[in-house]
Enzyme design. Structure first.
Site, PDB file in Angstrom:
ATOM      1  N   CYS C 246     -32.770 -18.857  14.364  1.00  0.00           N
ATOM      2  CA  CYS C 246     -32.117 -19.798  13.447  1.00  0.00           C
ATOM      3  C   CYS C 246     -32.543 -21.225  13.786  1.00  0.00           C
ATOM      4  CB  CYS C 246     -30.608 -19.652  13.560  1.00  0.00           C
ATOM      5  SG  CYS C 246     -29.684 -20.945  12.723  1.00  0.00           S
ATOM      6  N   CYS C 277     -22.919 -19.447  13.005  1.00  0.00           N
ATOM      7  CA  CYS C 277     -23.820 -20.546  13.296  1.00  0.00           C
ATOM      8  C   CYS C 277     -23.022 -21.748  13.823  1.00  0.00           C
ATOM      9  CB  CYS C 277     -24.596 -20.919  12.035  1.00  0.00           C
ATOM     10  SG  CYS C 277     -26.142 -21.790  12.347  1.00  0.00           S
TER      11      CYS C 277
HETATM   12 ZN   LIG Z   1     -27.565 -20.185  13.237  1.00  0.00          ZN
END
Ligand SMILES: [Zn+2]
Ligand SMILES: Nc1ncnc2c1ncn2[C@@H]1O[C@H](COP(=O)(O)OP(=O)(O)O)[C@@H](O)[C@H]1O
Ligand SMILES: [Mg+2]
Lengths: 269, 365, 298
Positions: C246, C277
């Site tokens: 990510c 996240c």
């Molecule tokens: Zn993330």
């Protein structure tokens, strides 16, 4: 009673694979077939002959569970020796038989094929339905069967709609035989095909049935086909069996006047 | 630098505000009243009531106003409201033979007891735009009033045929039979005729019309004749438990169509005419006629007809008539699908990577 | 004002549906839990949200949610996508329940297309929105036939489809709504979650409920129940993977969405699970394109 004579058999004392007793089917008031009884032994090919409308397809459809008869018994001896009446088996077991131990070859291959998936998947389907889970082995079996029915293996991934009628019929046969069924039903397997293709297909069927040792019930209106494939014959007329016996006996020395007519009319052609 | 998009809530609020503004349109033009819609857009109101399965002209008019004239959206509004209503009573079957008829025609007999009554119909109008309607506050001359008929009897055409045994008998009403209820039970197959008729009555007019039309063009033809179409008001009765006898709670306007189809007969059945039935709330002949044709095509099995066309296929027809379901599912494609799409992107990239230059050349050739 | 009063003030019953309807749905849910993976027909109601937009999930949530529950709603893994917002608001309005974006704080999570990355617990219920509940629909369009196939466990055709993928493309290309076999019996459509999420379904501690509003079916995977993704021995089930992690939190084991950053082929990959996240960034993890983490205003 039209019980096929077993006097001619002195092969062994094995019990029959299939014993049909007094099977009957009516369509409303109209007769489909009635009082049909016979025994079929492992590895034996029984031909059902008779003119159009004599009840052959009706009988075969009753035997293979496509339609339900309205009377009689279809006693089948399972691999484990257990005998059960197909007509009274619960539907899951009937469908399981039709997926594995039994095979049905439709007259029109389109009725027996999945036209929108490849030839390989058509053959593999019955294996997968029985639990095969190794792609390589399934594909191997499919290709093996394609060559056995004389279809080039580079057609494995092609869709059956792109095949000729004869190829479709051979594919259907491969799809049916791949699980090594003990009992196979065929309705006019060479019906829609032209003569040259018919002969080859007949040869092929004879070879495969021999090799597999499957018992087989073949419906045909064509006495030449019957003579080539069947060990024994049943002659039908108006929904009933009028004569039965070893193929050569029935065709060379017909007793019933109808059979005599049938045989002579073929000879005239 | 990247910051993930936030603010879905605000966006939705703003969109709703814009929608309200768009619905109202130019504020220098007077706002429509519910009564105006109910009286002057009556056929739209009727359609919304029929497919919304709720007979309430004012609410249907409100729904049309709120939906900016979008019939399917208005039907959706009415359905969502309907489902919250308590069920106080179940009416007795309405008797259309006792209908106070505004319009009644038969294409199968030139004249018949009770006569042909044209009523308010577009049928013989010339479809020329009438510019006088563009002028506002125009007086509409009153229609001439008919003499009350001498003999009030107006038997249903199918009953006239029925007396001679020429048409299949009406399915006898079983006293205790409770018809199925699609709004309370899931649709399952095979469905009975009660469920089929209910489904068609609620079904999208355009879809049912298309199916009926396909049948007329040969995809499952039933050789229909419009035995009778009647439009008018019937009384709705309930039998309150504490009273034990029926009382009238109101009147609803209905359109009924009895479609008569040929049937050649079978071994156990002599030749006879057969029926297809259509019924809608309000005045909607197109829908009632289409429904009656599709009702008949769906009865193929009963008459040993081969089922080879979409209009004869119960599962195909009944699964796809509902425009609230169809519209929702179709438009859900506007919802984000980027998770699934990402899965496909990963796939296509992997497949492309696996394709060697030699293989690509082969494909190209 | 108490939750119940607030709901009443909105003019509707708690969680919109009347109690009769909720009981009917709960009966369907109980049956679904008793027969894992079996699609139970239920008398779905017309909801004030369109079919295909989560009406099945909403009805299931409405039937199981109580005044003390905390609800999280996600669409594509995110809490702030418009449809998730709209559904969360619906329950705020009609049930007055507490809502959250934190996976660990929620007792009921309604989802479209994702399973949260944070493992769920026995105290949570995951409610899926399902567009097409019938996994056999690929091969057989008729409900009357597919119901029979399920009843008799005639599932050969499922592998036919996978076989075809491998034969034509060298691999199984189905990437979402990837069928699973539940408790060794029924084959089930997991709804259009990416196959990446399939392993999370298997023996999950939380109760998983599936609602298909338009098709009027409810099904379930009870806690700790097997959910095996179909495959072949020599072509085992695989999940998606990405070359990089990510861009914001650096996670290398989460499902990533691709974000187009400019019209010159610029792309970045970010967690589809926004809560996951956020939590990682709050804990100090960061990816190559992350701005310094700042608390997002609630
Ligand atoms: Zn993330
Ligand atoms: N579906 C059916 N409905 C009514 N009668 C049928 C049906 N199928 C076959 N029959 C009748 O049953 C008899 C036997 O037909 P069939 O078994 O098809 O004969 P064959 O296969 O020997 O040509 C015929 O009289 C035929 O008309
Ligand atoms: Mg025949």
């Amino acid at each position: 009673m039209n019980l096929v004579s077993t006097a001619a058999r002195d092969l062994d004392d094995d019990p029959p694979l299939l014993s049909v007793r007094n099977l009957a089917k009516h369509y409303g008031n109209a007769l489909g077939c009635r009082a049909v009884s016979f025994d079929l032994w492992p590895g034996e090919v029984l031909g059902i002959v008779g003119e159009s409308g004599s009840g052959k397809t009706t009988l075969l459809n009753c035997l293979s569970g496509q339609i339900d008869a309205d009377g009689g018994e279809i006693l089948y001896r399972h691999r484990d020796g257990e005998v059960a009446d197909f007509r009274t088996l619960p539907e899951p077991q009937r469908r399981a038989l039709l997926r594995g131990e039994w095979g049905l070859v439709h007259q029109n291959p389109r009725d027996g094929l999945r036209l929108r998936v490849s030839a390989g998947a058509n053959i593999g389907e019955r294996l997968m339905a029985e639990g095969a889970r190794h792609y390589g082995e399934i594909r191997g079996a499919a290709m093996n069967w394609l060559s056995r029915v004389e279809i080039a293996t580079d057609r494995t991934d092609d869709l059956p709609i792109r095949f000729s009628g004869g190829m479709q019929q051979r594919l259907q046969i491969a799809r049916t035989l791949v699980t090594g069924p003990r009992l196979v039903f065929m309705d006019e397997p060479t019906g829609g095909l032209d003569v040259s293709v018919q002969a080859r297909l007949l040869d092929l069927i004879r070879g495969l049935v021999d090799e597999l040792g499957a018992a087989c019930v073949i419906v045909t209106h064509d006495l030449a086909v019957a003579r080539l494939l069947a060990h024994r014959l049943m002659v039908m007329k108006g929904g009933e069996v009028v004569e039965a016996g070893l193929t050569d006996q029935v065709l060379d020395d017909p007793h019933h006047p109808y059979t005599q007519l049938l045989v002579s009319s073929v000879l005239q052609v | 630098m990247y910051v993930a998009v936030k603010g879905g809530e605000k966006a939705i609020d703003n969109a709703h505000a814009l929608l309200a503004e768009a619905r109202r349109g130019d504020t220098s033009v007077p706002e429509l009243s519910i009564a105006q819609i109910r009286e002057q857009m009556r056929l739209a109101v009727d359609r919304v009531m029929a497919e919304g399965s709720l007979y309430d002209p004012d609410l249907a008019a409100l729904a049309l106003k709120q939906a900016r004239g979008d019939a399917v959206e208005a039907i959706f509004l009415l359905r969502a409201y309907r489902t919250t209503l308590p069920r106080l009573a179940v009416s007795r079957p309405v008797d259309t033979a006792k209908m106070q008829v505004r319009r009644r025609i038969s294409a199968t007999f030139k004249d018949l007891p009770g006569g042909q009554i044209l009523g308010p119909t577009f049928d013989y109008t010339h479809r020329l735009l009438d510019f006088t309607l563009a002028a506002e506050s125009l007086e509409t001359p009153a229609a001439p009033e008919a003499e009350p008929p001498e003999d009030a009897g107006m038997p249903r055409v199918v009953d006239i045929l029925g007396d001679e045994g020429l048409i299949e008998a009406d399915i006898p009403a079983e006293p205790d039979a409770v018809p199925g209820d699609l709004t309370r039970e899931p649709l399952e197959f095979p469905a009975g005729r009660d469920i089929r008729l209910q489904n068609l009555a609620r079904g999208d007019e355009g879809f049912v019309l298309g199916l009926a039309y396909s049948s007329q063009r040969g995809f499952g033809n039933t050789h229909p004749f419009a035995g009778e179409i009647r439009v008018g008001a019937v009384e709705v009765e309930i039998v309150p438990e504490e009273l034990g006898f029926p009382i009238t709670i109101g009147r609803v306007e209905l359109t009924e169509c009895q479609m008569v189809s040929q049937f050649k007969g079978a071994k156990d059945k002599p030749a006879q005419f057969t029926r297809g039935y259509g019924l809608t709330f309000g005045h909607n002949e197109r829908k009632a006629m289409a429904m009656s044709i599709v009702d008949r095509t769906l009865r193929a099995d009963e008459f040993g007809e081969e089922r080879a066309h979409p209009a004869q296929d119960e599962e195909f027809v009944l699964s796809h008539t509902d425009n609230v379901e169809a519209s929702g599912f179709l438009q859900h494609l506007k919802l984000p699908h980027y998770v699934d799409f990402q899965g496909e992107l990963v796939n296509v990239r992997a497949l492309r990577r696996a394709a060697t230059p030699a293989r690509l050349k082969e494909i190209a050739e | 004002m108490s939750v119940a009063l607030e709901a009443e003030a909105s003019g509707y019953n708690f969680a919109y549906l009347d109690e009769q309807t909720k009981r009917m749905i709960r009966r369907a849910i109980l049956k679904a839990v008793a027969i894992p993976g079996y699609q139970v027909p239920f008398a779905g109601r017309e909801m004030p949200l369109p079919y295909g937009w989560g009406t099945g999930g909403i009805q299931v949530t409405a039937a199981v949610i109580g005044a003390d529950d905390t609800l999280k709603v996600i669409d594509q893994g995110a809490d702030d996508t418009t449809n998730a917002v709209s559904i969360r608001r619906f329950f705020q309005r009609t049930a007055g329940v507490a809502t959250t974006t934190a996976t660990t704080d929620a007792t009921v999570i309604q989802t479209r297309h994702r399973i949260p990355e944070t493992p769920l617990t026995e105290d949570q219920i995951l409610v899926y929105q399902v567009p097409i509940p019938e996994p056999l629909r690929w091969m057989e369009a008729r409900e009357s036939e597919t119901r029979k196939m399920h009843a008799l466990a005639e599932y050969g055709v499922m592998h036919v489809r996978l076989y075809e993928d491998i034969a034509h493309m060298g691999r199984i290309v189905k990437s979402y709504d990837y069928p699973v076999r539940v408790d060794g019996r029924y084959i089930m459509a997991p709804s259009p979650i990416p196959k990446f999420d399939n392993p999370k379904m298997d023996r999950m501690a939380a109760l998983q409920l599936f609602g298909a509003g338009r098709e009027k079916r409810i099904y379930a995977v009870p806690p700790y129940t097997r959910a095996e993704s179909l495959d072949f021995e020599d072509h085992p089930f695989e999940i998606q993977s990405w070359d990089d992690g990510c861009a914001l939190c650096g996670a290398i084991d989460s499902y990533l969405d691709e974000v187009v950053t400019d019209d010159k082929g610029g792309r970045m990959m970010v967690c589809s699970d926004t809560d996951h996240c956020d939590k990682r960034r709050a804990a100090g993890y960061s990816g190559p394109m992350a701005a310094p983490y700042a608390e997002t205003p609630k």
